[in-house]
Design a protein around this motif. Structure first.
Motif, short mmCIF file in Angstrom:
data_model
loop_
_atom_site.label_atom_id
_atom_site.label_comp_id
_atom_site.label_asym_id
_atom_site.label_seq_id
_atom_site.Cartn_x
_atom_site.Cartn_y
_atom_site.Cartn_z
N GLN A 91 45.47 40.73 31.37
CA GLN A 91 45.10 39.89 32.51
C GLN A 91 44.35 40.75 33.54
O GLN A 91 44.64 41.93 33.70
CB GLN A 91 46.34 39.27 33.16
N TYR A 92 43.40 40.12 34.20
CA TYR A 92 42.59 40.79 35.21
C TYR A 92 42.53 39.91 36.45
O TYR A 92 42.19 38.72 36.34
CB TYR A 92 41.17 41.05 34.71
N SER A 93 42.83 40.47 37.60
CA SER A 93 42.73 39.72 38.86
C SER A 93 41.36 39.93 39.47
O SER A 93 40.74 40.99 39.31
CB SER A 93 43.82 40.19 39.83
N SER A 94 40.89 38.93 40.21
CA SER A 94 39.62 39.08 40.90
C SER A 94 39.74 40.12 42.00
O SER A 94 40.82 40.34 42.55
CB SER A 94 39.17 37.74 41.48
N LEU A 95 38.63 40.77 42.30
CA LEU A 95 38.60 41.84 43.30
C LEU A 95 38.08 41.29 44.62
O LEU A 95 37.04 40.64 44.66
CB LEU A 95 37.72 43.00 42.82
N SER A 96 38.78 41.58 45.69
CA SER A 96 38.38 41.14 47.03
C SER A 96 37.32 42.09 47.59
O SER A 96 37.08 43.18 47.06
CB SER A 96 39.59 41.12 47.96
N LEU A 97 36.72 41.68 48.69
CA LEU A 97 35.76 42.55 49.37
C LEU A 97 36.43 43.86 49.76
O LEU A 97 35.85 44.93 49.60
CB LEU A 97 35.20 41.84 50.63
N LEU A 98 37.66 43.80 50.26
CA LEU A 98 38.38 45.02 50.65
C LEU A 98 38.59 45.93 49.44
O LEU A 98 38.37 47.15 49.53
CB LEU A 98 39.72 44.67 51.29
#
Length: 197
Positions: A91-98
């Motif tokens: 599983q891979y989570s989306s990356l935020s701007l931070l």
């Protein structure tokens, strides 16, 4: 490489997701992709090539999310609630701007000079092109990139889960109707051979 764009359509609401290649991202930001190792395209390595493999590696996995709302008073998608689930359990989570900014912090030495300018150039592109997650009112359209870590080589079948898409709000602006969407893609993986010494 992935196959096709996938769309969810409900009356006149359309939510589509399309994988974006590094080549397309380099064409989108040509001036930020032609300086070799100093390229400031935040999504790719630009035209830099690994001196051992003579190939340009992939930096991230990027999808273009588009929303056209001509049905509901307002809808909202939180990019933080988007994840990739693979057939092999990864599983891979989306990356935020931070998180993307933190990824580039080690590339800045002393927060001044040329390295700092490259860092700011990458941030400017990210701010302008990442999917914002803002409310989309009736008659509006929105689009932006959703970024994930680079997928492992053993990943071939993926399902992108777009969770808690808000379709209706109450008078206080609180969600009262949501839907979970799943977009499925097939990935063809071509692994470059190491050159012989």
């Amino acid at each position: 490489m992935y196959k096709r764009q996938v769309a969810y359509i409900h009356e006149r609401l359309e939510i589509s997701l399309r994988p974006v290649t590094d080549a397309e991202l380099n064409r989108r930001f040509p001036e930020a992709s032609q300086q070799g190792i100093k390229s400031t395209n935040p999504y790719t390595y630009g035209n830099w090539k690994d001196p051992v493999t003579h190939q340009t590696p992939q930096r991230f996995t990027v999808f273009l999310l588009k929303v056209k709302n001509y049905t509901f008073p307002k809808v909202q998608i939180d990019p933080a609630k988007i994840k990739i689930v693979c057939q092999n359990g990864r599983q891979y989570s989306s990356l935020s701007l931070l998180e993307l900014k933190e990824y580039y912090y080690p590339y800045v030495s002393g927060y001044s000079g040329v390295a700092s300018n490259r860092f700011e150039a990458r941030k400017d592109i990210l701010r302008a092109t990442l999917y914002s997650g803002d409310v989309i009112f009736s008659g509006q359209e929105s689009e932006g990139y959703v970024v994930f870590p680079k997928l492992h080589y053993d990943v071939k079948e993926i399902a992108v889960h777009v969770n808690d898409v808000v379709l209706r709000f109450n008078v206080l602006g609180e969600p009262v109707e949501t839907v979970d969407l799943v977009f499925r893609f097939h990935r063809d993986v071509y692994k470059a051979r190491q050159p012989r010494s």
